[in-house]
Motif scaffolding. Structure first.
Motif, PDB file in Angstrom:
ATOM      1  N   GLU A   1      28.405   0.391   6.127  1.00 36.74           N
ATOM      2  CA  GLU A   1      27.161   0.975   5.601  1.00 36.74           C
ATOM      3  C   GLU A   1      26.293   1.503   6.740  1.00 36.74           C
ATOM      4  O   GLU A   1      25.703   2.587   6.627  1.00 36.74           O
ATOM      5  CB  GLU A   1      26.391  -0.083   4.811  1.00 36.74           C
ATOM      6  N   ALA A   2      26.221   0.757   7.838  1.00 35.96           N
ATOM      7  CA  ALA A   2      25.394   1.170   8.977  1.00 35.96           C
ATOM      8  C   ALA A   2      25.918   2.461   9.601  1.00 35.96           C
ATOM      9  O   ALA A   2      25.140   3.374   9.910  1.00 35.96           O
ATOM     10  CB  ALA A   2      25.344   0.060  10.018  1.00 35.96           C
ATOM     11  N   SER A   3      27.228   2.561   9.794  1.00 34.87           N
ATOM     12  CA  SER A   3      27.800   3.769  10.395  1.00 34.87           C
ATOM     13  C   SER A   3      27.649   4.966   9.474  1.00 34.87           C
ATOM     14  O   SER A   3      27.319   6.071   9.919  1.00 34.87           O
ATOM     15  CB  SER A   3      29.273   3.535  10.723  1.00 34.87           C
ATOM     16  N   THR A   4      27.854   4.748   8.179  1.00 34.76           N
ATOM     17  CA  THR A   4      27.700   5.835   7.210  1.00 34.76           C
ATOM     18  C   THR A   4      26.257   6.299   7.129  1.00 34.76           C
ATOM     19  O   THR A   4      25.979   7.506   7.066  1.00 34.76           O
ATOM     20  CB  THR A   4      28.184   5.380   5.818  1.00 34.76           C
ATOM     21  N   ARG A   5      25.339   5.329   7.152  1.00 40.34           N
ATOM     22  CA  ARG A   5      23.921   5.662   7.078  1.00 40.34           C
ATOM     23  C   ARG A   5      23.487   6.473   8.288  1.00 40.34           C
ATOM     24  O   ARG A   5      22.706   7.431   8.156  1.00 40.34           O
ATOM     25  CB  ARG A   5      23.100   4.372   6.969  1.00 40.34           C
ATOM     26  N   THR A   6      23.991   6.128   9.458  1.00 39.96           N
ATOM     27  CA  THR A   6      23.638   6.880  10.669  1.00 39.96           C
ATOM     28  C   THR A   6      24.092   8.333  10.566  1.00 39.96           C
ATOM     29  O   THR A   6      23.338   9.257  10.874  1.00 39.96           O
ATOM     30  CB  THR A   6      24.280   6.223  11.906  1.00 39.96           C
ATOM     31  N   GLY A   7      25.336   8.536  10.138  1.00 46.53           N
ATOM     32  CA  GLY A   7      25.839   9.903   9.976  1.00 46.53           C
ATOM     33  C   GLY A   7      25.065  10.677   8.937  1.00 46.53           C
ATOM     34  O   GLY A   7      24.779  11.871   9.117  1.00 46.53           O
ATOM     35  N   LEU A   8      24.688  10.002   7.853  1.00 48.84           N
ATOM     36  CA  LEU A   8      23.930  10.666   6.798  1.00 48.84           C
ATOM     37  C   LEU A   8      22.549  11.071   7.279  1.00 48.84           C
ATOM     38  O   LEU A   8      22.065  12.172   6.980  1.00 48.84           O
ATOM     39  CB  LEU A   8      23.813   9.727   5.588  1.00 48.84           C
ATOM     40  N   PHE A   9      21.895  10.191   8.046  1.00 51.38           N
ATOM     41  CA  PHE A   9      20.569  10.504   8.583  1.00 51.38           C
ATOM     42  C   PHE A   9      20.621  11.708   9.523  1.00 51.38           C
ATOM     43  O   PHE A   9      19.735  12.568   9.497  1.00 51.38           O
ATOM     44  CB  PHE A   9      19.995   9.294   9.319  1.00 51.38           C
TER      45      PHE A   9
END
Length: 255
Positions: A93-101
């Motif tokens: 979730e953290a890695s996906t959230r970073t890319g999304l941001f």
């Protein structure tokens, strides 16, 4: 940054988009749910304007560059390594959230940079919202913790706040340059609001004893001073300021 005409029938959607983007980052003082709601509404309004196509095209173009491909590979590697972590769900979730941001930031920047009026409106919205959010955080941290617990839907309680705004105070590294831009671009009233917002944010950082934010802010100022060293006209002043910030930074590290 060039200005281009926007369809007058949907001009109001563009304004709502710019205002909500300015509101989004300071809204983290009221919780991540508020931030997610605000940024979600901003993207919805953006989707109703021709600027959405500009933002999308810019995002696709940047994804094909060397830096874009490198970021995608880093995010992908993080996602793969999440499988072997103790908490794979949270890590993924953290890695996906970073890319999304990152993608959303590029998308929004491209849309705002296409119109001078909207970028100005966004910056003014950010200044005002920062002032309000900082006022809320300061009051809750120093005098009335009750307003924090009520806003978090946890009832009326007088439990003192400790590190509740520590995460928000880290935004000083991001908000300070934007507020300084506002101080340089706008008139006296907006200068005063931006200065007050910066001062209040610094006070929140000290109240929450956020050493990492202090170190980050000093490092940013030190790097900026060092960059001015290569300009002969400001070399002596830049060296003196750089040395001062370096001394303070070392003191904070050993604090």
């Amino acid at each position: 940054m060039s200005s281009s005409p926007v369809n007058p029938h949907i001009r109001s959607y563009s304004k709502f988009f710019a205002i909500l983007v300015g509101f989004s980052i300071p809204s983290l003082a009221f919780g991540r749910a508020v931030f997610a709601t605000v940024i979600g509404l901003a993207l919805i309004f953006l989707a109703m304007t021709p600027l959405c196509r500009v933002g999308w095209q810019t995002l696709i173009e940047n994804m094909r560059t060397f830096v874009g491909v490198l970021i995608i590979l880093v995010i992908f590697s993080w996602s793969i390594s999440a499988i072997g972590s103790d908490f794979p769900g949270r890590s993924f979730e953290a890695s996906t959230r970073t890319g999304l941001f990152i993608a959303i930031a590029v998308f929004i920047y491209a849309a705002l940079s296409h119109d001078n009026y909207l970028s100005t409106l966004c910056l003014k919205s950010l200044i005002l919202t920062t002032l309000v959010a900082n006022g809320f955080a300061l009051l809750a941290s120093s005098m009335w913790p009750e307003i924090y617990w009520v806003q978090r839907l946890k009832g009326w309680q007088s439990t003192p706040l400790e590190t509740e705004f520590k995460g928000y105070s880290s935004l000083i590294v991001l908000l300070t340059p934007l507020l300084l831009i506002g101080m340089m671009r706008f008139n006296t009233l907006w200068k005063a609001a931006a200065l007050a917002g910066t001062t209040m944010l610094f006070s929140i950082m000290l109240l929450s004893v956020n050493r990492s934010a202090i170190a980050g802010l000093l490092s940013m100022a030190m790097i900026f001073s060092f960059s001015q060293f290569f300009r002969p006209k400001y070399r002596k002043k830049a060296f003196a300021i750089f040395s001062g910030f370096l001394t303070i930074l070392i003191s904070v590290i050993f604090w």
